[in-house]
Design a protein around this motif. Structure first.
Motif, PDB file in Angstrom:
ATOM      1  N   ASP A 109       5.106 -44.684  23.565  1.00 54.55           N
ATOM      2  CA  ASP A 109       5.053 -45.575  22.399  1.00 54.55           C
ATOM      3  C   ASP A 109       6.320 -46.431  22.323  1.00 54.55           C
ATOM      4  N   THR A 110       7.466 -45.817  22.554  1.00 50.86           N
ATOM      5  CA  THR A 110       8.735 -46.544  22.518  1.00 50.86           C
ATOM      6  C   THR A 110       8.794 -47.598  23.617  1.00 50.86           C
ATOM      7  N   ALA A 111       8.327 -47.246  24.809  1.00 52.99           N
ATOM      8  CA  ALA A 111       8.356 -48.193  25.932  1.00 52.99           C
ATOM      9  C   ALA A 111       7.537 -49.428  25.620  1.00 52.99           C
ATOM     10  N   PHE A 112       6.411 -49.264  24.964  1.00 51.49           N
ATOM     11  CA  PHE A 112       5.551 -50.426  24.685  1.00 51.49           C
ATOM     12  C   PHE A 112       6.048 -51.242  23.495  1.00 51.49           C
ATOM     13  N   ARG A 113       6.960 -50.698  22.704  1.00 52.19           N
ATOM     14  CA  ARG A 113       7.530 -51.463  21.600  1.00 52.19           C
ATOM     15  C   ARG A 113       8.709 -52.302  22.046  1.00 52.19           C
TER      16      ARG A 113
END
Length: 123
Positions: free
Chosen positions: A118-122
């Protein structure tokens, strides 16, 4: 699109189900020898790479991906016995390194991996 590379069928299945439940598309090459072709075809935004791979090793897979022009994010799954290998992979553009999810009563705790994805895609 997330490509999942691990030799462990049980872990691969649970990670794929978990990521798909979160709305991510997941591709899994039929064999590690097919990683280049699958990367070219699927063009994943993120690769979850188990550094415990062998034949070829996780570091080799990562190095080959970068040499072949893959510029996307990579989250490496590792553990204590892979610490030296992972340190050597830092120069190959890892987004994040996670210890392998904890195995409890036949299931894996994938919370940390889900958060990392989730963090990577944000970003």
């Amino acid at each position: 699109m997330i490509m999942l590379l691990t030799h462990r069928a049980d872990l691969r299945e649970q990670i794929a189900k978990s990521l798909e439940a979160k709305g991510h598309a997941v591709c899994i090459p039929p064999h590690r020898a097919d990683v280049k072709a699958e990367t070219n075809e699927s063009q994943p935004d993120l690769i979850v790479l188990d550094m415990y791979l062998d034949d070829p090793a996780g570091n080799t897979v990562l190095q080959n991906l970068r040499q072949d022009g893959y510029k996307g994010m990579v989250i490496a799954l590792s553990g204590p016995s892979q610490s030296a290998g992972v340190e050597g992979a830092h120069g190959l553009g890892l987004h994040r390194i996670l210890k392998l999810p904890v195995h409890v009563a036949g299931a894996y705790d994938l919370g940390e991996l889900e958060t990392a994805v989730d963090t990577a895609f944000r970003v």
